[in-house]
Structures are given as C-alpha cells and as structure tokens.
Scaffold this active site. Structure first.
Site, mmCIF file in Angstrom:
data_model
loop_
_atom_site.group_PDB
_atom_site.id
_atom_site.type_symbol
_atom_site.label_atom_id
_atom_site.label_comp_id
_atom_site.label_asym_id
_atom_site.label_seq_id
_atom_site.Cartn_x
_atom_site.Cartn_y
_atom_site.Cartn_z
ATOM 1 N N SER A 160 106.804 30.900 -28.183
ATOM 2 C CA SER A 160 107.301 31.466 -29.434
ATOM 3 C C SER A 160 108.394 30.547 -29.942
ATOM 4 O O SER A 160 109.043 29.844 -29.159
ATOM 5 C CB SER A 160 107.872 32.869 -29.204
ATOM 6 O OG SER A 160 108.611 33.313 -30.336
ATOM 7 N N TYR B 34 113.631 38.682 -24.658
ATOM 8 C CA TYR B 34 112.323 38.127 -25.015
ATOM 9 C C TYR B 34 112.405 36.607 -25.109
ATOM 10 O O TYR B 34 111.569 35.879 -24.550
ATOM 11 C CB TYR B 34 111.843 38.708 -26.345
ATOM 12 C CG TYR B 34 110.591 38.040 -26.865
ATOM 13 C CD1 TYR B 34 109.366 38.235 -26.239
ATOM 14 C CD2 TYR B 34 110.639 37.201 -27.983
ATOM 15 C CE1 TYR B 34 108.217 37.611 -26.708
ATOM 16 C CE2 TYR B 34 109.500 36.575 -28.456
ATOM 17 C CZ TYR B 34 108.291 36.775 -27.822
ATOM 18 O OH TYR B 34 107.165 36.150 -28.279
#
Length: 275
Positions: free
Chosen positions: A134, A147
């Site tokens: 990501s 995250y």
C-alpha cells in the site's frame, strides 16, 4: 502462458487480478478462506481457474493449496500476496489483540504464503512474487499507523527477498496502491477501533471521517490496477516498486522530498557521529 497463485481472490483487487490474468490466457490458483465465495465471484467457472480454500494464517492450508495447484497445472509462476485488511485507529487506541490479529494476516500471512510457494519457484529458477502493499507502507498517516506498520513490514521483507531471489531467476515486486474503488473501506475489509482517547480527535479522528466519507468514491479504477499488475508480472525487467494511482504517486513524491530536506538539514549532525 503462466500459472498464478493468488491469495484473497474472492473479491476486491484480488478478484480483479484473477479476472485479468484469466482473460490473458493464464491459469490461476485462486485462494480465499471460503472457496464458495471464489466460485460465486466466477460463476462461469472458467477452465483455467482452480478455486481452493486457504486461510493465509494456516500454513497447512496453504501447502495443500500449492499441492493442488501443482497437481492441476504442473507449476506455479506468479505468486500474488493480496490477502489482508485495513485497521483504523490511533496507535495508542489500537488494542493488543487487534494489532496482533492484523499482523497475523497482513505480515505472517505473507510469510506463510512465501514458505508454501517459493520452493516451486526456486526449483524452476524462474517466477514472479508480487506483494500487494500500500502507499501507506511507504508514507503512512495518523489513524493508520498499525495498518501502515504491517505494510512497512511487507516492504522490508520484500526488499530483502528481492536480493535473495534475483540470483535464482525470481523477481519480486512491491505494489503500492493508493485509493481504489473496491470494498476496502467498508466493513468487509476495514476494521475501525473505537475512538477512545479524545486527544486524538484532530489526528486519527480526521482520518476516520475521511475514510468513511470516501467509501466508493476512491479515484482508482480496480480493473485498470489489475491490468497494470498483470502487465508488470509479464515484464522482462519489472521494477522493485510499482505505485498505482495519482494519489499514491503524490504521497511517495511528498515523502521523498521531505526525507531529502531533512537529510540535507541534518547532514552534519548525521556525519558527526562517525570516527
């Protein structure tokens, strides 16, 4: 044509990758925790698709999925580590259980998949490993620290893996998507920790609100992302990192600029610590 092994293949970006690979004539071992969800995603049952149940937290299920793929297709050429989910909450607000569960899937799930698939790629002396990270694994933000930490971990192990596998003919690519119109921002893929500490309302609170408002409005087209991912897997000389989306490019460029400014500003201090 090649054989793909894709985790988290029942929905979202994983499903789009499977569809794109199949459309180009590749064969795909598509895995997810629920094989019925995979079959529902591909109701036409394409001939090159093998749907297998495999929770990435289970090494036994992953090894069985690899064995099934090898039995069906004879080889595995491209491994796509896509399974994972998001977590929103200030670092201090995230419970120990939530943090450990997140790392179990997003980090140890990748490791489990690599341990199951790499023996086949090493034996062939060829292949591709695509780890779906990501942009938050390169430049994270308030409210997504845990995250981001899992995706930073994937970046770190992928860099090392790149050096370890390149001499064996296997290339590693870290995919860094920005925001894409999948189900990632709804309850299927995103967990939100309770806003339990008022002091973080301005930081993590703003991220909570922005993500909730952006569900379904992300700028990225997942079908185009899948096409780009299959393109890079087919490339003779793939990059180590592939950013996807203008928002990802912007965030990466902003961090690179910041690191350069800080390095220049504090260069003398950094160099002063040597012999």
């Amino acid at each position: 044509m090649s054989v793909w092994f894709v985790t988290g293949a029942s929905r979202g970006l994983g499903a789009e990758i499977v569809r794109e690979a199949l459309s180009r004539g590749h064969e795909v071992v598509a895995t997810a925790r629920d094989v019925e969800a995979i079959l529902k995603a591909y109701p036409d049952r394409p001939g090159g698709l093998l749907a297998v149940t495999a929770d990435v937290t289970s090494q036994e299920q992953l090894r069985a999925a690899v064995d099934a793929g090898l039995a069906a297709f004879g080889r595995i050429d491209v491994v796509v580590n896509n399974a994972g989910y998001g977590l929103v909450g200030a670092v201090e607000e995230v419970s120990d259980q939530a943090a450990r569960e997140l790392f179990d899937v997003n980090v140890f799930g990748v490791l489990n998949t690599l341990r199951a698939t790499l023996p086949a790629l090493r034996a062939q002396r060829s292949g591709r490993v695509l780890n779906i990270g990501s942009v938050a694994g390169f430049a994270t933000a308030p409210g997504t620290g845990l995250y981001g930490a899992t995706k930073f971990a994937v970046e770190g192990l992928s860099e090392a893996l790149h050096g370890e596998l390149a001499p064996l003919g296997v290339r590693v690519v870290i995919v860094e998507p920005g925001g894409f119109r999948t189900d990632f921002l709804n309850g299927a893929s995103l967990r939100v920790e309770p806003a339990s500490i008022a002091d973080y309302a301005a930081g993590a609170g703003a991220t909570r609100a922005a993500l909730a408002a952006n569900d379904g409005r992300q700028p990225g087209d997942p079908a185009k992302a899948a096409a780009a991912i299959v393109d890079v897997a087919e490339a003779d000389e793939p990059p180590l990192r592939l950013q996807l989306g203008a928002d990802a490019v912007e965030r990466v460029e902003a961090k690179l600029d910041l690191v350069r400014r800080e390095l220049d500003e504090w260069r003398l201090t950094a160099l002063s610590t040597g012999f």
